[in-house]
Design an enzyme around this catalytic site. Structure first.
Site, PDB file in Angstrom:
ATOM      1  N   HIS A 261      45.397   8.394  28.430  1.00 16.51           N
ATOM      2  CA  HIS A 261      46.158   8.895  29.568  1.00 16.51           C
ATOM      3  C   HIS A 261      47.529   8.232  29.644  1.00 16.51           C
ATOM      4  O   HIS A 261      47.766   7.184  29.028  1.00 16.51           O
ATOM      5  CB  HIS A 261      45.386   8.663  30.862  1.00 16.51           C
ATOM      6  CG  HIS A 261      44.188   9.546  30.984  1.00 16.51           C
ATOM      7  ND1 HIS A 261      43.430   9.634  32.137  1.00 16.51           N
ATOM      8  CD2 HIS A 261      43.602  10.400  30.098  1.00 16.51           C
ATOM      9  CE1 HIS A 261      42.444  10.501  31.953  1.00 16.51           C
ATOM     10  NE2 HIS A 261      42.519  10.967  30.721  1.00 16.51           N
ATOM     11  N   GLU A 263      49.055   6.662  32.151  1.00 18.00           N
ATOM     12  CA  GLU A 263      49.018   5.328  32.739  1.00 18.00           C
ATOM     13  C   GLU A 263      48.439   4.316  31.747  1.00 18.00           C
ATOM     14  O   GLU A 263      48.941   3.191  31.628  1.00 18.00           O
ATOM     15  CB  GLU A 263      48.167   5.343  34.015  1.00 18.00           C
ATOM     16  CG  GLU A 263      48.632   6.340  35.069  1.00 18.00           C
ATOM     17  CD  GLU A 263      47.925   7.688  34.951  1.00 18.00           C
ATOM     18  OE1 GLU A 263      47.763   8.347  36.001  1.00 18.00           O
ATOM     19  OE2 GLU A 263      47.531   8.065  33.829  1.00 18.00           O
TER      20      GLU A 263
END
Length: 333
Positions: A261, A263
């Site tokens: 992802h 993040e």
């Protein structure tokens, strides 16, 4: 700032445009739209043909046809000066396109303008007062609604500048307009960093969703990341992640997803380069998932700013708040 310049023959429009170009304005002209069209058609450029083609395009594509073709060239990061505005619909379209638009009408006495036209000696320019009246009569107003309507344009001007005196006086008048209308707007920090995150997201190779995160410390970007397969692994859009390429329902079988992802990548990239994220703020285009939430907490990130909601985001937000991480959602569209 976007300044439109209009006025009758010999009023000084070209001088004003040159003055603004010297001050870093980008010059555009509705006449250039006509010139480009004539080139496409293989026709010779003449004043008569330019006028008739303008009327033709306004008749077939709308009275604002030339302005509509031009506004695609406008960028938000520069100042523009636009000349050859000859129809009120063009003014209206330019105003709708940007609240930065202001129209300047340059004018001078007919005798003064005729002297200037005679001095420049351009082919097609009027040589006598009768020639000037004849040409201007056709351009100032027309029974044909698609024809040039300079009188109506003048009525819409935000500023009227008289140019019967010296060039220096003209420049001073234009400078005063610039001082009054200088447009200056900066995005807030949230909008700024979230906009950067959106650009970062454009690098994503995930076929399902483009997500990115930007990590800042003291309003300085220290790490970025976008979602996609790990370094050295075939890209998601090349078939590298079977789950994403199967286009399964969101929030289901996340453990089978090969993609990292946004993040997650922002945090691991910081670790890869030896950058501490303690006390940092993370901007993410989507509310983080549970896995990224745990990484955010353990990395010591102090605040999460997110834009769009994400499946099961409520669990992530609750965990972040329990861990003392500040959270807020931006309204950036």
């Amino acid at each position: 700032m976007i300044l439109g310049v209009s006025g009758p023959y010999g009023a000084g429009k070209t001088i004003v445009v040159s003055f603004l170009v010297e001050r870093s304005f980008v010059a555009l002209s509705l006449s250039d739209v006509l010139r480009d069209e004539l080139k496409k058609r293989g026709e010779v450029e003449t004043r008569e043909r330019m006028i008739s083609l303008g009327n033709e395009l306004r008749e077939s594509e709308g009275f604002d046809a030339l302005a509509k073709r031009l506004i695609g060239f406008l960028k938000p990061d520069r100042n523009y000066v636009i000349d050859s505005i000859r129809h009120p619909a063009e003014v209206e379209t330019l105003r709708r396109a940007s609240d930065r638009f202001r129209l300047i009408w340059i004018d001078a006495e007919a005798e003064t303008r005729l002297g200037r036209l005679s001095a420049r000696g351009r082919s097609g320019d009027p040589r006598t007062s009768a020639d000037l009246q004849r040409l201007e009569g056709r351009e100032m107003s027309s029974e044909d609604p698609a024809g040039q309507q300079l009188l109506a344009v003048r009525a819409m001007a935000d500023d009227i500048v008289r140019n019967d005196g010296s060039v220096e006086a003209l420049y001073q008048a234009v400078q005063e307009i610039l001082r009054r209308n200088a447009y200056f707007e900066r995005p807030g920090w949230d909008d700024y960093f979230m906009s950067v995150a959106r650009v970062v997201a454009s690098r994503s190779n995930c076929v399902k969703r483009k997500v990115a995160a930007v990590v800042t410390i003291d309003r300085r970007i220290v790490s970025t990341g976008y979602n996609g397969t790990p370094r050295g692994v075939r890209n998601c859009n090349e078939g590298g992640c079977p789950r994403c390429n199967a286009f399964g329902p969101g929030g289901v079988d996340l453990a089978e997803c090969v993609c990292s992802h946004g993040e997650e990548n922002a945090i691991t990239q910081a670790a890869y380069h030896g950058v501490s994220l303690r006390g940092a703020t993370l901007y993410t285009t989507y509310c983080p998932c549970l896995l990224c939430t745990k990484m955010i907490i353990n990395a010591g990130i102090a605040e999460v700013v997110y834009n769009a909601d994400y499946p099961m985001g409520g669990i992530s937000l609750a965990l972040l708040r329990e861990a003392g991480v500040k959270t807020r959602q931006t309204s950036l569209q």
